[in-house]
Design a protein around this motif. Structure first.
Motif, PDB file in Angstrom:
ATOM      1  N   PHE A  54      45.291  46.105  31.464  1.00  0.00           N
ATOM      2  CA  PHE A  54      46.666  46.352  31.856  1.00  0.00           C
ATOM      3  C   PHE A  54      47.553  46.319  30.623  1.00  0.00           C
ATOM      4  CE2 PHE A  54      50.859  44.736  33.135  1.00  0.00           C
ATOM      5  CZ  PHE A  54      51.220  45.748  34.013  1.00  0.00           C
ATOM      6  N   LEU A  55      48.383  47.330  30.495  1.00  0.00           N
ATOM      7  CA  LEU A  55      49.326  47.396  29.381  1.00  0.00           C
ATOM      8  C   LEU A  55      50.730  47.495  29.954  1.00  0.00           C
ATOM      9  CD1 LEU A  55      49.886  47.613  26.358  1.00  0.00           C
ATOM     10  CD2 LEU A  55      49.624  50.081  26.557  1.00  0.00           C
ATOM     11  N   HIS A  56      51.492  46.421  29.803  1.00  0.00           N
ATOM     12  CA  HIS A  56      52.884  46.402  30.240  1.00  0.00           C
ATOM     13  C   HIS A  56      53.723  46.814  29.038  1.00  0.00           C
ATOM     14  CE1 HIS A  56      56.307  45.298  32.679  1.00  0.00           C
ATOM     15  NE2 HIS A  56      56.825  44.693  31.622  1.00  0.00           N
ATOM     16  N   GLY A  57      54.295  47.986  29.111  1.00  0.00           N
ATOM     17  CA  GLY A  57      55.052  48.507  27.974  1.00  0.00           C
ATOM     18  C   GLY A  57      54.189  49.442  27.147  1.00  0.00           C
ATOM     19  N   ASN A  58      54.446  49.486  25.834  1.00  0.00           N
ATOM     20  CA  ASN A  58      53.706  50.437  25.004  1.00  0.00           C
ATOM     21  C   ASN A  58      53.102  49.815  23.750  1.00  0.00           C
ATOM     22  OD1 ASN A  58      55.981  49.999  23.526  1.00  0.00           O
ATOM     23  ND2 ASN A  58      56.681  52.121  23.508  1.00  0.00           N
ATOM     24  N   LYS A  59      53.050  48.496  23.659  1.00  0.00           N
ATOM     25  CA  LYS A  59      52.458  47.827  22.503  1.00  0.00           C
ATOM     26  C   LYS A  59      50.997  47.494  22.812  1.00  0.00           C
ATOM     27  CE  LYS A  59      56.659  45.616  20.888  1.00  0.00           C
ATOM     28  NZ  LYS A  59      57.289  44.312  20.620  1.00  0.00           N
ATOM     29  N   LEU A  60      50.070  48.125  22.084  1.00  0.00           N
ATOM     30  CA  LEU A  60      48.650  47.874  22.317  1.00  0.00           C
ATOM     31  C   LEU A  60      48.282  46.415  22.086  1.00  0.00           C
ATOM     32  CD1 LEU A  60      46.875  51.050  20.913  1.00  0.00           C
ATOM     33  CD2 LEU A  60      47.192  50.368  23.287  1.00  0.00           C
ATOM     34  N   ALA A  61      49.057  45.709  21.267  1.00  0.00           N
ATOM     35  CA  ALA A  61      48.794  44.288  21.038  1.00  0.00           C
ATOM     36  C   ALA A  61      48.986  43.474  22.320  1.00  0.00           C
ATOM     37  CB  ALA A  61      49.696  43.756  19.938  1.00  0.00           C
ATOM     38  N   ASP A  62      49.714  44.016  23.294  1.00  0.00           N
ATOM     39  CA  ASP A  62      49.970  43.323  24.564  1.00  0.00           C
ATOM     40  C   ASP A  62      48.949  43.672  25.650  1.00  0.00           C
ATOM     41  OD1 ASP A  62      52.185  42.172  23.414  1.00  0.00           O
ATOM     42  OD2 ASP A  62      53.571  43.681  24.189  1.00  0.00           O
ATOM     43  N   LEU A  63      47.890  44.402  25.303  1.00  0.00           N
ATOM     44  CA  LEU A  63      46.861  44.791  26.269  1.00  0.00           C
ATOM     45  C   LEU A  63      46.204  43.536  26.848  1.00  0.00           C
ATOM     46  CD1 LEU A  63      45.510  47.370  27.392  1.00  0.00           C
ATOM     47  CD2 LEU A  63      43.771  47.083  25.624  1.00  0.00           C
ATOM     48  N   GLN A  64      46.099  43.477  28.178  1.00  0.00           N
ATOM     49  CA  GLN A  64      45.554  42.296  28.849  1.00  0.00           C
ATOM     50  C   GLN A  64      44.436  42.679  29.794  1.00  0.00           C
ATOM     51  OE1 GLN A  64      48.778  40.464  30.910  1.00  0.00           O
ATOM     52  NE2 GLN A  64      49.984  40.139  29.066  1.00  0.00           N
ATOM     53  N   ARG A  65      43.511  41.746  29.996  1.00  0.00           N
ATOM     54  CA  ARG A  65      42.458  41.879  31.005  1.00  0.00           C
ATOM     55  C   ARG A  65      42.885  41.058  32.219  1.00  0.00           C
ATOM     56  NH1 ARG A  65      38.750  42.836  26.764  1.00  0.00           N
ATOM     57  NH2 ARG A  65      37.181  44.300  27.475  1.00  0.00           N
ATOM     58  N   ASN A  66      42.324  41.396  33.353  1.00  0.00           N
ATOM     59  CA  ASN A  66      42.606  40.598  34.545  1.00  0.00           C
ATOM     60  C   ASN A  66      41.760  39.331  34.540  1.00  0.00           C
ATOM     61  OD1 ASN A  66      40.245  42.131  35.000  1.00  0.00           O
ATOM     62  ND2 ASN A  66      40.389  41.729  37.162  1.00  0.00           N
ATOM     63  N   GLY A  67      42.072  38.416  35.407  1.00  0.00           N
ATOM     64  CA  GLY A  67      41.277  37.212  35.550  1.00  0.00           C
ATOM     65  C   GLY A  67      42.174  36.053  35.902  1.00  0.00           C
ATOM     66  N   PRO A  68      41.678  34.951  36.342  1.00  0.00           N
ATOM     67  CA  PRO A  68      40.301  34.775  36.787  1.00  0.00           C
ATOM     68  C   PRO A  68      40.082  35.457  38.137  1.00  0.00           C
ATOM     69  CG  PRO A  68      41.531  32.781  37.214  1.00  0.00           C
ATOM     70  CD  PRO A  68      42.461  33.723  36.474  1.00  0.00           C
ATOM     71  N   VAL A  69      38.836  35.708  38.469  1.00  0.00           N
ATOM     72  CA  VAL A  69      38.518  36.421  39.696  1.00  0.00           C
ATOM     73  C   VAL A  69      37.819  35.497  40.682  1.00  0.00           C
ATOM     74  CG1 VAL A  69      38.340  38.645  38.555  1.00  0.00           C
ATOM     75  CG2 VAL A  69      36.311  37.247  38.800  1.00  0.00           C
ATOM     76  N   THR A  70      37.851  35.901  41.935  1.00  0.00           N
ATOM     77  CA  THR A  70      37.146  35.192  42.997  1.00  0.00           C
ATOM     78  C   THR A  70      36.254  36.184  43.715  1.00  0.00           C
ATOM     79  OG1 THR A  70      39.023  33.719  43.321  1.00  0.00           O
ATOM     80  CG2 THR A  70      37.431  33.824  45.096  1.00  0.00           C
ATOM     81  N   ILE A  71      35.007  35.822  43.903  1.00  0.00           N
ATOM     82  CA  ILE A  71      34.054  36.680  44.610  1.00  0.00           C
ATOM     83  C   ILE A  71      33.728  36.005  45.933  1.00  0.00           C
ATOM     84  CG2 ILE A  71      31.768  37.721  44.553  1.00  0.00           C
ATOM     85  CD1 ILE A  71      31.979  37.524  41.452  1.00  0.00           C
ATOM     86  N   SER A  72      33.880  36.743  47.028  1.00  0.00           N
ATOM     87  CA  SER A  72      33.594  36.169  48.335  1.00  0.00           C
ATOM     88  C   SER A  72      32.891  37.193  49.210  1.00  0.00           C
ATOM     89  CB  SER A  72      34.883  35.695  49.001  1.00  0.00           C
ATOM     90  OG  SER A  72      35.768  36.772  49.164  1.00  0.00           O
ATOM     91  N   VAL A  73      32.128  36.689  50.171  1.00  0.00           N
ATOM     92  CA  VAL A  73      31.422  37.543  51.127  1.00  0.00           C
ATOM     93  C   VAL A  73      32.342  37.775  52.308  1.00  0.00           C
ATOM     94  CG1 VAL A  73      29.423  37.720  52.655  1.00  0.00           C
ATOM     95  CG2 VAL A  73      29.197  36.637  50.394  1.00  0.00           C
ATOM     96  N   LYS A  74      32.662  39.044  52.583  1.00  0.00           N
ATOM     97  CA  LYS A  74      33.522  39.388  53.714  1.00  0.00           C
ATOM     98  C   LYS A  74      32.728  39.533  55.003  1.00  0.00           C
ATOM     99  CE  LYS A  74      37.536  40.327  51.588  1.00  0.00           C
ATOM    100  NZ  LYS A  74      38.857  40.006  51.938  1.00  0.00           N
ATOM    101  N   GLU A  75      31.536  40.146  54.895  1.00  0.00           N
ATOM    102  CA  GLU A  75      30.676  40.341  56.062  1.00  0.00           C
ATOM    103  C   GLU A  75      29.253  39.926  55.700  1.00  0.00           C
ATOM    104  OE1 GLU A  75      30.910  44.223  57.792  1.00  0.00           O
ATOM    105  OE2 GLU A  75      33.056  44.376  57.404  1.00  0.00           O
ATOM    106  N   ARG A  76      28.631  39.155  56.510  1.00  0.00           N
ATOM    107  CA  ARG A  76      27.276  38.691  56.235  1.00  0.00           C
ATOM    108  C   ARG A  76      26.218  39.664  56.749  1.00  0.00           C
ATOM    109  NH1 ARG A  76      27.169  34.097  53.634  1.00  0.00           N
ATOM    110  NH2 ARG A  76      28.935  32.719  53.860  1.00  0.00           N
ATOM    111  N   GLY A  77      26.628  40.689  57.470  1.00  0.00           N
ATOM    112  CA  GLY A  77      25.648  41.643  58.001  1.00  0.00           C
ATOM    113  C   GLY A  77      24.909  41.072  59.183  1.00  0.00           C
ATOM    114  N   ARG A  78      23.820  41.736  59.524  1.00  0.00           N
ATOM    115  CA  ARG A  78      23.029  41.283  60.694  1.00  0.00           C
ATOM    116  C   ARG A  78      21.673  40.802  60.295  1.00  0.00           C
ATOM    117  NH1 ARG A  78      24.744  45.139  65.526  1.00  0.00           N
ATOM    118  NH2 ARG A  78      26.857  45.416  64.871  1.00  0.00           N
TER     119      ARG A  78
END
Length: 78
Positions: A54-78
């Motif tokens: 993600f780049l807010h504005g136009n300065k490449l020095a401000d380039l950011q990654r997302n995080g932290p993330v959460t992984i969860s199971v939405k459906e367990r299936g059958r």
């Protein structure tokens, strides 16, 4: 009956393909087919599949990654 899936904190493996997710960014750092000796996500450079930058504005020095993330199971299936 379907094929079982092995699940860890950051991976899924159905016996055909294995996907490993970076716990910090949520990007795919490893995508492997068990019958092909290759990582389809070449993460050697530090970049991963589905990496979100993600780049807010136009300065490449401000380039950011997302995080932290959460992984969860939405459906367990059958």
């Amino acid at each position: 009956m379907g094929v079982g899936v092995a699940v860890t904190a950051n991976s899924l493996d159905n016996g055909v393909v294995k996907v490993v997710v970076d716990e910090t960014t949520g990007a795919i750092k490893s995508l492997r087919n068990h019958s092909i000796d290759n990582n389809f996500s070449d993460s050697a450079s530090g970049e991963n599949l589905n990496d979100y930058l993600f780049l807010h504005g136009n300065k490449l020095a401000d380039l950011q990654r997302n995080g932290p993330v959460t992984i969860s199971v939405k459906e367990r299936g059958r």
